[in-house]
Design a protein around this motif. Structure first.
Motif, short mmCIF file in Angstrom:
data_model
loop_
_atom_site.label_atom_id
_atom_site.label_comp_id
_atom_site.label_asym_id
_atom_site.label_seq_id
_atom_site.Cartn_x
_atom_site.Cartn_y
_atom_site.Cartn_z
N MET A 74 0.70 -1.11 0.09
CA MET A 74 0.02 0.20 -0.09
C MET A 74 0.90 1.08 -0.13
N LEU A 75 0.80 2.05 -0.78
CA LEU A 75 1.57 3.38 -0.99
C LEU A 75 0.66 4.54 0.14
N THR A 76 1.28 4.52 1.15
CA THR A 76 0.68 5.45 2.29
C THR A 76 1.38 6.79 2.36
N PRO A 77 1.03 7.54 3.03
CA PRO A 77 1.76 8.91 3.34
C PRO A 77 3.13 8.64 4.14
N GLN A 78 3.12 7.78 4.71
CA GLN A 78 4.44 7.40 5.38
C GLN A 78 5.23 6.30 4.66
N GLY A 79 5.06 6.24 3.32
CA GLY A 79 5.75 5.37 2.26
C GLY A 79 5.16 4.16 2.24
N PRO A 80 5.76 3.30 1.26
CA PRO A 80 5.11 1.64 1.00
C PRO A 80 4.95 0.86 2.11
N LYS A 81 4.01 0.37 2.44
CA LYS A 81 3.89 -0.69 3.51
C LYS A 81 3.22 -2.05 2.91
N VAL A 82 3.90 -3.13 3.57
CA VAL A 82 3.38 -4.58 2.96
C VAL A 82 2.11 -4.64 3.55
N VAL A 83 1.28 -4.89 2.56
CA VAL A 83 -0.35 -5.57 2.91
C VAL A 83 -0.09 -7.08 3.16
N GLU A 84 0.55 -7.76 2.09
CA GLU A 84 0.81 -9.19 2.40
C GLU A 84 1.97 -9.54 1.61
N PHE A 85 2.90 -10.49 2.10
CA PHE A 85 3.68 -11.24 1.06
C PHE A 85 3.10 -12.56 0.56
N ASN A 86 3.42 -12.92 -0.56
CA ASN A 86 3.02 -14.16 -1.17
C ASN A 86 4.48 -14.76 -1.55
N ALA A 87 4.26 -16.00 -1.80
CA ALA A 87 5.41 -16.90 -1.95
C ALA A 87 5.61 -17.28 -3.54
N ARG A 88 4.98 -16.69 -4.24
CA ARG A 88 4.88 -17.13 -5.84
C ARG A 88 4.42 -15.88 -6.58
N PHE A 89 4.13 -16.23 -7.92
CA PHE A 89 3.80 -15.19 -8.81
C PHE A 89 2.25 -14.96 -8.41
N GLY A 90 1.88 -13.73 -8.55
CA GLY A 90 0.28 -13.42 -8.27
C GLY A 90 -0.68 -14.09 -9.40
N ASP A 91 -1.64 -14.42 -9.11
CA ASP A 91 -2.74 -14.80 -9.98
C ASP A 91 -3.85 -13.98 -9.85
N PRO A 92 -4.07 -12.89 -10.80
CA PRO A 92 -3.84 -12.87 -12.15
C PRO A 92 -2.49 -11.76 -12.47
N GLU A 93 -1.76 -11.49 -11.37
CA GLU A 93 -0.60 -10.85 -11.89
C GLU A 93 0.29 -11.37 -12.69
N ALA A 94 0.44 -12.74 -12.73
CA ALA A 94 1.29 -13.26 -13.72
C ALA A 94 0.85 -13.13 -15.22
N GLU A 95 -0.57 -13.08 -15.23
CA GLU A 95 -1.16 -13.31 -16.58
C GLU A 95 -0.81 -12.01 -17.42
N GLY A 103 -3.83 7.35 -11.79
CA GLY A 103 -3.91 8.69 -11.79
C GLY A 103 -5.07 9.24 -10.60
N ALA A 104 -5.50 8.11 -9.87
CA ALA A 104 -6.81 8.60 -9.20
C ALA A 104 -6.10 9.10 -7.74
N ALA A 105 -4.91 8.65 -7.41
CA ALA A 105 -4.47 8.95 -6.27
C ALA A 105 -3.06 9.14 -6.29
N PRO A 106 -2.44 10.44 -6.27
CA PRO A 106 -0.84 10.64 -6.43
C PRO A 106 -0.20 9.79 -5.40
N ASP A 107 1.02 9.22 -5.78
CA ASP A 107 1.85 8.45 -4.95
C ASP A 107 2.29 9.31 -3.63
N PRO A 108 1.95 9.00 -2.39
CA PRO A 108 2.03 10.07 -1.41
C PRO A 108 3.33 9.69 -0.57
#
Ligand code: GLY
Length: 417
Positions: free
Chosen positions: A264-285, A409-414
Protein backbone atom coordinates in the motif's frame (compact mmCIF):
# COMPACT_ATOMS: atom_id res chain seq x y z
CA UNK A 1 15.54 -27.22 -21.69
CA UNK A 2 12.77 -29.47 -20.47
CA UNK A 3 10.63 -27.57 -17.98
CA UNK A 4 8.01 -29.04 -15.65
CA UNK A 5 5.40 -26.51 -14.50
CA UNK A 6 3.25 -27.50 -11.54
CA UNK A 7 -0.29 -26.14 -11.38
CA UNK A 8 -3.35 -25.78 -13.56
CA UNK A 9 -4.68 -22.23 -13.45
CA UNK A 10 -4.28 -18.97 -15.32
CA UNK A 11 -0.95 -18.22 -13.63
CA UNK A 12 0.48 -21.57 -14.72
CA UNK A 13 -0.86 -21.03 -18.26
CA UNK A 14 1.07 -17.74 -18.31
CA UNK A 15 4.22 -19.46 -16.95
CA UNK A 16 3.93 -22.21 -19.57
CA UNK A 17 3.36 -19.60 -22.29
CA UNK A 18 6.51 -17.69 -21.24
CA UNK A 19 8.62 -20.87 -21.32
CA UNK A 20 7.20 -21.95 -24.69
CA UNK A 21 7.94 -18.48 -26.13
CA UNK A 22 11.55 -18.94 -25.04
CA UNK A 23 11.72 -22.16 -27.06
CA UNK A 24 11.63 -24.78 -24.29
CA UNK A 25 9.90 -28.14 -24.17
CA UNK A 26 7.26 -27.69 -21.48
CA UNK A 27 5.35 -30.27 -19.45
CA UNK A 28 2.65 -29.31 -16.99
CA UNK A 29 0.76 -31.11 -14.26
CA UNK A 30 -2.20 -31.09 -13.80
CA UNK A 31 -2.49 -28.40 -16.50
CA UNK A 32 -5.76 -27.41 -18.16
CA UNK A 33 -7.21 -27.43 -21.69
CA UNK A 34 -5.58 -24.10 -22.55
CA UNK A 35 -2.17 -25.30 -21.39
CA UNK A 36 -2.79 -28.51 -23.35
CA UNK A 37 -2.86 -26.39 -26.50
CA UNK A 38 0.79 -25.35 -26.03
CA UNK A 39 2.47 -27.97 -23.79
CA UNK A 40 2.26 -31.61 -22.77
CA UNK A 41 -0.19 -32.04 -19.90
CA UNK A 42 0.51 -34.93 -17.54
CA UNK A 43 -2.01 -36.65 -15.30
CA UNK A 44 -3.47 -35.19 -12.19
CA UNK A 45 -1.67 -33.23 -9.49
CA UNK A 46 -0.24 -35.36 -6.73
CA UNK A 47 1.51 -35.07 -3.38
CA UNK A 48 4.90 -33.35 -3.14
CA UNK A 49 7.01 -36.53 -3.16
CA UNK A 50 5.18 -37.95 -6.22
CA UNK A 51 5.58 -34.65 -8.07
CA UNK A 52 9.33 -34.71 -7.45
CA UNK A 53 9.41 -38.31 -8.71
CA UNK A 54 7.51 -37.19 -11.81
CA UNK A 55 10.13 -34.50 -12.42
CA UNK A 56 12.81 -37.18 -12.19
CA UNK A 57 10.97 -39.66 -14.44
CA UNK A 58 10.40 -36.93 -17.03
CA UNK A 59 14.04 -35.77 -16.74
CA UNK A 60 13.00 -32.18 -16.09
CA UNK A 61 15.89 -29.71 -16.13
CA UNK A 62 13.96 -27.35 -13.90
CA UNK A 63 10.63 -27.36 -12.08
CA UNK A 64 8.56 -24.17 -11.75
CA UNK A 65 5.93 -24.30 -9.02
CA UNK A 66 2.84 -22.11 -9.45
CA UNK A 67 0.39 -22.48 -6.54
CA UNK A 68 1.20 -21.83 -2.91
CA UNK A 69 -0.35 -25.11 -1.71
CA UNK A 70 2.40 -27.16 -3.40
CA UNK A 71 5.07 -24.92 -1.89
CA UNK A 72 3.55 -25.31 1.57
CA UNK A 73 3.48 -29.08 0.97
CA UNK A 74 7.24 -29.02 0.40
CA UNK A 75 7.48 -29.81 -3.31
CA UNK A 76 10.66 -27.73 -3.68
CA UNK A 77 12.30 -29.58 -0.75
CA UNK A 78 11.33 -32.92 -2.34
CA UNK A 79 12.79 -31.90 -5.71
CA UNK A 80 16.01 -30.67 -4.08
CA UNK A 81 16.33 -33.96 -2.20
CA UNK A 82 16.39 -35.67 -5.62
CA UNK A 83 18.87 -33.15 -7.02
CA UNK A 84 16.30 -31.50 -9.32
CA UNK A 85 16.45 -27.69 -9.48
CA UNK A 86 13.09 -26.22 -8.50
CA UNK A 87 12.05 -22.57 -8.65
CA UNK A 88 10.12 -21.67 -5.53
CA UNK A 89 10.72 -21.36 -1.80
CA UNK A 90 11.21 -24.29 0.53
CA UNK A 91 8.34 -25.30 2.77
CA UNK A 92 9.91 -23.33 5.62
CA UNK A 93 10.37 -20.18 3.51
CA UNK A 94 6.85 -20.41 2.08
CA UNK A 95 5.55 -19.64 5.57
CA UNK A 96 5.95 -16.02 4.55
CA UNK A 97 2.66 -16.57 2.73
CA UNK A 98 1.24 -19.69 4.36
CA UNK A 99 1.13 -18.37 7.92
CA UNK A 100 0.07 -14.74 8.12
CA UNK A 101 0.66 -14.61 11.89
CA UNK A 102 4.26 -15.79 11.39
CA UNK A 103 4.67 -13.41 8.45
CA UNK A 104 3.53 -10.38 10.49
CA UNK A 105 5.88 -11.38 13.33
CA UNK A 106 8.71 -11.69 10.77
CA UNK A 107 8.03 -8.19 9.45
CA UNK A 108 7.92 -6.81 12.97
CA UNK A 109 11.20 -8.56 13.89
CA UNK A 110 13.02 -7.23 10.82
CA UNK A 111 11.57 -3.70 10.81
CA UNK A 112 9.68 -4.13 7.53
CA UNK A 113 6.90 -1.53 7.27
CA UNK A 114 3.40 -2.98 7.55
CA UNK A 115 0.09 -2.20 9.26
CA UNK A 116 -0.01 -2.56 13.06
CA UNK A 117 -1.61 -5.86 13.99
CA UNK A 118 -2.60 -8.32 16.71
CA UNK A 119 -2.82 -12.10 16.38
CA UNK A 120 -5.44 -14.19 18.18
CA UNK A 121 -5.92 -17.90 18.74
CA UNK A 122 -9.41 -17.74 20.23
CA UNK A 123 -12.67 -16.12 19.28
CA UNK A 124 -13.31 -14.52 22.67
CA UNK A 125 -10.11 -12.48 22.78
CA UNK A 126 -10.38 -11.54 19.10
CA UNK A 127 -13.99 -10.44 19.60
CA UNK A 128 -13.05 -8.32 22.61
CA UNK A 129 -10.31 -6.65 20.56
CA UNK A 130 -12.73 -5.86 17.73
CA UNK A 131 -15.17 -4.32 20.20
CA UNK A 132 -12.52 -1.71 21.05
CA UNK A 133 -11.81 -0.76 17.40
CA UNK A 134 -13.40 1.69 15.01
CA UNK A 135 -14.22 0.22 11.57
CA UNK A 136 -13.04 -0.37 8.93
CA UNK A 137 -11.25 -3.37 10.45
CA UNK A 138 -9.07 -5.81 8.54
CA UNK A 139 -9.58 -9.43 9.61
CA UNK A 140 -7.32 -12.09 8.11
CA UNK A 141 -7.40 -15.85 8.44
CA UNK A 142 -3.76 -16.70 9.19
CA UNK A 143 -3.86 -19.82 6.99
CA UNK A 144 -3.82 -20.30 3.20
CA UNK A 145 -7.17 -19.28 1.70
CA UNK A 146 -6.45 -18.77 -2.00
CA UNK A 147 -6.59 -14.99 -1.59
CA UNK A 148 -10.03 -15.11 0.01
CA UNK A 149 -9.15 -15.17 3.72
CA UNK A 150 -9.26 -11.40 4.11
CA UNK A 151 -12.28 -9.35 5.17
CA UNK A 152 -12.38 -5.57 5.18
CA UNK A 153 -15.14 -5.18 7.75
CA UNK A 154 -17.05 -1.91 7.51
CA UNK A 155 -19.01 -2.68 10.68
CA UNK A 156 -18.08 -4.42 13.93
CA UNK A 157 -20.73 -7.07 13.16
CA UNK A 158 -19.00 -7.91 9.85
CA UNK A 159 -15.70 -8.29 11.73
CA UNK A 160 -17.33 -10.58 14.32
CA UNK A 161 -18.89 -12.66 11.51
CA UNK A 162 -15.49 -13.03 9.81
CA UNK A 163 -13.94 -14.13 13.12
CA UNK A 164 -16.72 -16.66 13.76
CA UNK A 165 -16.03 -18.07 10.29
CA UNK A 166 -12.26 -18.32 10.93
CA UNK A 167 -12.65 -19.99 14.32
CA UNK A 168 -14.87 -22.79 12.99
CA UNK A 169 -11.56 -24.46 12.00
CA UNK A 170 -9.54 -26.23 14.69
CA UNK A 171 -6.20 -24.53 15.42
CA UNK A 172 -7.17 -21.38 13.52
CA UNK A 173 -5.52 -18.01 14.10
CA UNK A 174 -6.84 -14.60 13.15
CA UNK A 175 -4.77 -11.51 12.41
CA UNK A 176 -6.54 -8.21 13.01
CA UNK A 177 -4.77 -5.21 11.59
CA UNK A 178 -5.15 -1.52 10.96
CA UNK A 179 -6.90 -0.49 7.77
CA UNK A 180 -4.59 1.28 5.32
CA UNK A 181 -5.76 3.57 2.54
CA UNK A 182 -4.04 4.44 -0.72
CA UNK A 183 -3.16 2.80 -3.99
CA UNK A 184 -2.25 -0.87 -3.86
CA UNK A 185 0.61 -2.13 -5.98
CA UNK A 186 2.17 -5.54 -6.49
CA UNK A 187 5.95 -5.82 -6.81
CA UNK A 188 7.33 -9.24 -7.72
CA UNK A 189 10.99 -10.10 -7.10
CA UNK A 190 12.57 -13.06 -8.87
CA UNK A 191 15.28 -14.13 -6.47
CA UNK A 192 17.90 -16.75 -5.69
CA UNK A 193 17.76 -15.74 -2.03
CA UNK A 194 20.25 -12.86 -2.35
CA UNK A 195 20.31 -11.45 -5.87
CA UNK A 196 16.94 -10.36 -7.21
CA UNK A 197 15.27 -8.71 -10.19
CA UNK A 198 11.98 -6.82 -9.95
CA UNK A 199 9.25 -7.19 -12.52
CA UNK A 200 7.44 -4.01 -13.53
CA UNK A 201 4.97 -3.07 -10.76
CA UNK A 202 1.37 -4.11 -11.40
CA UNK A 203 -2.02 -3.47 -9.85
CA UNK A 204 -4.66 -6.11 -9.13
CA UNK A 205 -8.32 -5.37 -8.37
CA UNK A 206 -9.36 -7.61 -5.53
CA UNK A 207 -13.09 -7.22 -4.94
CA UNK A 208 -15.75 -8.76 -7.15
CA UNK A 209 -17.58 -5.56 -8.11
CA UNK A 210 -16.66 -2.26 -9.74
CA UNK A 211 -15.63 0.57 -7.45
CA UNK A 212 -13.80 -1.85 -5.14
CA UNK A 213 -17.06 -3.10 -3.65
CA UNK A 214 -18.32 -6.55 -2.72
CA UNK A 215 -16.42 -9.50 -1.27
CA UNK A 216 -12.73 -10.14 -1.81
CA UNK A 217 -11.71 -12.50 -4.60
CA UNK A 218 -8.41 -13.96 -5.74
CA UNK A 219 -8.16 -10.96 -8.11
CA UNK A 220 -10.37 -9.69 -10.94
CA UNK A 221 -7.99 -7.86 -13.24
CA UNK A 222 -4.53 -6.38 -13.52
CA UNK A 223 -2.71 -3.56 -15.23
CA UNK A 224 1.04 -3.59 -15.78
CA UNK A 225 3.02 -1.47 -15.38
CA UNK A 226 1.38 0.42 -12.56
CA UNK A 227 3.46 3.55 -12.63
CA UNK A 228 5.31 4.45 -9.45
CA UNK A 229 8.21 6.86 -9.23
CA UNK A 230 11.83 5.73 -9.33
CA UNK A 231 12.19 7.14 -5.80
CA UNK A 232 9.31 5.03 -4.47
CA UNK A 233 10.69 1.95 -6.17
CA UNK A 234 14.02 2.63 -4.50
CA UNK A 235 12.26 2.81 -1.12
CA UNK A 236 10.54 -0.51 -1.91
CA UNK A 237 13.92 -2.09 -2.64
CA UNK A 238 15.67 -0.59 0.39
CA UNK A 239 12.94 -0.89 3.03
CA UNK A 240 11.00 -3.97 1.91
CA UNK A 241 12.56 -6.34 -0.63
CA UNK A 242 16.16 -6.29 0.61
CA UNK A 243 15.40 -6.53 4.36
CA UNK A 244 12.94 -9.34 3.64
CA UNK A 245 15.49 -11.38 1.72
CA UNK A 246 18.14 -10.59 4.34
CA UNK A 247 15.73 -11.46 7.16
CA UNK A 248 14.84 -14.79 5.58
CA UNK A 249 18.55 -15.61 5.23
CA UNK A 250 19.26 -14.53 8.80
CA UNK A 251 16.38 -16.67 10.08
CA UNK A 252 17.84 -19.69 8.27
CA UNK A 253 15.20 -19.91 5.51
CA UNK A 254 16.67 -18.24 2.41
CA UNK A 255 13.80 -17.33 0.10
CA UNK A 256 14.24 -18.51 -3.50
CA UNK A 257 11.57 -18.10 -6.14
CA UNK A 258 9.13 -15.25 -6.54
CA UNK A 259 8.68 -12.93 -3.59
CA UNK A 260 5.29 -11.27 -4.04
CA UNK A 261 5.08 -7.99 -2.15
CA UNK A 262 1.53 -6.65 -2.02
CA UNK A 263 2.04 -3.03 -1.01
CA UNK A 264 0.00 0.00 0.00
CA UNK A 265 1.42 3.40 -0.95
CA UNK A 266 0.72 5.37 2.23
CA UNK A 267 1.75 8.89 3.25
CA UNK A 268 4.37 7.24 5.49
CA UNK A 269 5.80 5.34 2.52
CA UNK A 270 5.08 1.90 1.03
CA UNK A 271 3.86 -0.69 3.54
CA UNK A 272 3.35 -4.42 3.12
CA UNK A 273 -0.26 -5.55 2.88
CA UNK A 274 0.79 -9.16 2.37
CA UNK A 275 3.65 -11.30 1.18
CA UNK A 276 3.03 -14.22 -1.11
CA UNK A 277 5.54 -16.88 -2.01
CA UNK A 278 4.85 -17.19 -5.76
CA UNK A 279 3.72 -15.30 -8.84
CA UNK A 280 0.43 -13.50 -8.26
CA UNK A 281 -2.66 -14.75 -10.00
CA UNK A 282 -3.79 -12.84 -12.08
CA UNK A 283 -0.63 -10.66 -11.89
CA UNK A 284 1.35 -13.35 -13.74
CA UNK A 285 -1.12 -13.20 -16.64
CA UNK A 286 -0.35 -9.48 -17.11
CA UNK A 287 3.33 -9.35 -16.10
CA UNK A 288 4.75 -12.41 -17.87
CA UNK A 289 3.55 -11.47 -21.38
CA UNK A 290 5.90 -8.48 -21.05
CA UNK A 291 8.91 -10.66 -20.20
CA UNK A 292 11.41 -10.58 -23.07
CA UNK A 293 14.08 -12.75 -21.48
CA UNK A 294 13.90 -16.46 -20.71
CA UNK A 295 11.82 -17.37 -17.64
CA UNK A 296 13.05 -20.97 -17.52
CA UNK A 297 16.67 -19.79 -17.61
CA UNK A 298 16.02 -17.36 -14.74
CA UNK A 299 14.23 -20.12 -12.82
CA UNK A 300 17.14 -22.51 -13.23
CA UNK A 301 19.70 -19.85 -12.33
CA UNK A 302 17.71 -18.85 -9.23
CA UNK A 303 17.24 -22.46 -8.15
CA UNK A 304 21.02 -22.89 -8.34
CA UNK A 305 21.62 -19.68 -6.39
CA UNK A 306 23.02 -17.92 -9.46
CA UNK A 307 20.35 -15.51 -10.70
CA UNK A 308 21.74 -12.87 -13.07
CA UNK A 309 19.41 -9.90 -12.41
CA UNK A 310 20.79 -7.91 -15.34
CA UNK A 311 19.57 -10.66 -17.72
CA UNK A 312 15.92 -10.19 -16.68
CA UNK A 313 14.37 -7.92 -19.31
CA UNK A 314 10.85 -6.69 -19.97
CA UNK A 315 9.28 -5.10 -23.04
CA UNK A 316 8.72 -1.38 -22.96
CA UNK A 317 4.96 -1.88 -23.36
CA UNK A 318 1.83 -2.23 -21.23
CA UNK A 319 -0.58 -5.06 -20.57
CA UNK A 320 -4.03 -5.53 -19.12
CA UNK A 321 -5.76 -8.69 -17.88
CA UNK A 322 -9.52 -8.97 -17.41
CA UNK A 323 -10.86 -11.92 -15.40
CA UNK A 324 -14.07 -13.60 -16.49
CA UNK A 325 -15.53 -15.29 -13.41
CA UNK A 326 -18.42 -17.71 -13.05
CA UNK A 327 -21.82 -16.62 -11.74
CA UNK A 328 -21.82 -17.10 -7.95
CA UNK A 329 -18.07 -16.44 -7.52
CA UNK A 330 -16.51 -15.85 -4.97
CA UNK A 331 -19.21 -17.74 -3.03
CA UNK A 332 -20.44 -20.88 -4.81
CA UNK A 333 -19.39 -20.59 -8.46
CA UNK A 334 -21.65 -22.25 -10.98
CA UNK A 335 -19.72 -24.88 -12.93
CA UNK A 336 -20.24 -26.68 -16.24
CA UNK A 337 -21.09 -23.57 -18.26
CA UNK A 338 -20.26 -23.98 -21.98
CA UNK A 339 -17.59 -21.60 -23.25
CA UNK A 340 -16.78 -20.48 -26.78
CA UNK A 341 -13.56 -18.53 -27.21
CA UNK A 342 -12.65 -16.15 -30.05
CA UNK A 343 -9.32 -16.41 -31.83
CA UNK A 344 -6.98 -13.89 -30.13
CA UNK A 345 -5.03 -11.48 -32.32
CA UNK A 346 -1.31 -10.70 -32.06
CA UNK A 347 -0.30 -9.69 -28.53
CA UNK A 348 -3.56 -11.08 -27.17
CA UNK A 349 -4.04 -14.29 -25.22
CA UNK A 350 -6.82 -15.96 -23.29
CA UNK A 351 -5.36 -17.83 -20.33
CA UNK A 352 -7.45 -20.66 -18.92
CA UNK A 353 -7.95 -20.38 -15.17
CA UNK A 354 -10.88 -22.70 -14.44
CA UNK A 355 -11.82 -24.72 -17.52
CA UNK A 356 -12.20 -28.37 -18.40
CA UNK A 357 -13.15 -30.45 -21.43
CA UNK A 358 -11.54 -29.92 -24.81
CA UNK A 359 -10.96 -26.99 -27.12
CA UNK A 360 -14.07 -28.08 -29.04
CA UNK A 361 -16.24 -28.61 -25.94
CA UNK A 362 -14.90 -26.31 -23.29
CA UNK A 363 -16.79 -25.84 -20.02
CA UNK A 364 -16.16 -23.84 -16.87
CA UNK A 365 -14.86 -25.70 -13.82
CA UNK A 366 -13.98 -23.01 -11.29
CA UNK A 367 -14.60 -19.53 -9.92
CA UNK A 368 -12.17 -17.53 -12.02
CA UNK A 369 -12.53 -19.12 -15.44
CA UNK A 370 -10.58 -17.08 -18.01
CA UNK A 371 -7.92 -14.37 -17.87
CA UNK A 372 -8.07 -12.26 -21.02
CA UNK A 373 -4.82 -10.37 -21.67
CA UNK A 374 -3.70 -7.85 -24.27
CA UNK A 375 -0.37 -6.06 -24.69
CA UNK A 376 -0.09 -2.67 -26.40
CA UNK A 377 2.12 0.41 -26.45
CA UNK A 378 -0.02 2.14 -23.82
CA UNK A 379 -2.15 1.02 -20.89
CA UNK A 380 -5.26 2.48 -22.44
CA UNK A 381 -4.52 0.60 -25.64
CA UNK A 382 -4.02 -2.66 -23.73
CA UNK A 383 -7.22 -2.14 -21.72
CA UNK A 384 -9.24 -1.37 -24.86
CA UNK A 385 -8.01 -4.50 -26.60
CA UNK A 386 -8.42 -6.74 -23.55
CA UNK A 387 -12.02 -5.60 -23.01
CA UNK A 388 -12.82 -5.97 -26.72
CA UNK A 389 -11.48 -9.54 -26.64
CA UNK A 390 -13.31 -10.34 -23.38
CA UNK A 391 -16.55 -9.13 -24.93
CA UNK A 392 -16.14 -11.65 -27.76
CA UNK A 393 -16.00 -14.60 -25.32
CA UNK A 394 -19.28 -16.52 -25.19
CA UNK A 395 -19.66 -17.29 -21.47
CA UNK A 396 -23.28 -16.98 -20.28
CA UNK A 397 -23.58 -15.21 -16.91
CA UNK A 398 -19.88 -14.31 -16.71
CA UNK A 399 -18.93 -11.69 -14.14
CA UNK A 400 -16.26 -9.15 -15.02
CA UNK A 401 -15.27 -5.79 -13.66
CA UNK A 402 -15.60 -2.89 -16.07
CA UNK A 403 -13.27 -0.59 -14.14
CA UNK A 404 -9.90 -2.34 -14.39
CA UNK A 405 -7.30 0.42 -14.69
CA UNK A 406 -9.72 3.14 -13.63
CA UNK A 407 -7.59 4.04 -10.60
CA UNK A 408 -4.70 5.20 -12.80
CA UNK A 409 -3.94 8.73 -11.70
CA UNK A 410 -6.77 8.62 -9.12
CA UNK A 411 -4.49 9.17 -6.12
CA UNK A 412 -0.97 10.48 -6.51
CA UNK A 413 1.80 8.48 -4.84
CA UNK A 414 2.14 10.01 -1.37
CA UNK A 415 5.52 8.42 -0.56
CA UNK A 416 7.70 11.01 1.18
CA UNK A 417 10.93 11.58 -0.75
N1 GLY B 1 -3.63 -11.52 -6.91
C1 GLY B 1 -3.50 -11.89 -5.57
C2 GLY B 1 -2.76 -13.14 -5.32
O1 GLY B 1 -2.17 -13.70 -6.20
O2 GLY B 1 -2.78 -13.60 -4.20
Amino acid sequence: MRVLVIGGGGREHAIVHACVRAGHEVLCTPGNPGIGGMARVIGSAQDAASLAQLARTEAADVVIVGPEAYLAAGVVDECEALGIPAFGPSRAASRLEGDKAWSKAFMHRHGIPTAAHHTFSDLGAAGAHVAALTPPIVVKDAGLKAGKGVTIAHTAEEAHAALRDIFTQPGAQAVIEDFMTGQEVTVLALTDGSAYALTPPSQDHKTIHDGDTGPMTGGMGVICPFSISAETLEVVRRDIIEPTLAGMRADGHPFRGVLYAGLMLTPQGPKVVEFNARFGDPEAEAVLPLLESDLARHALDAARGQLQPEDVRFRDAASATIILAAPGYPGEPQKGIPLTLPEPGPDEVIYHAGTTGSAAELISSGGRVLAVTAVADTLNGALGRAYALADRVDFPGAQLRRDIGARIGAAPDPTPV
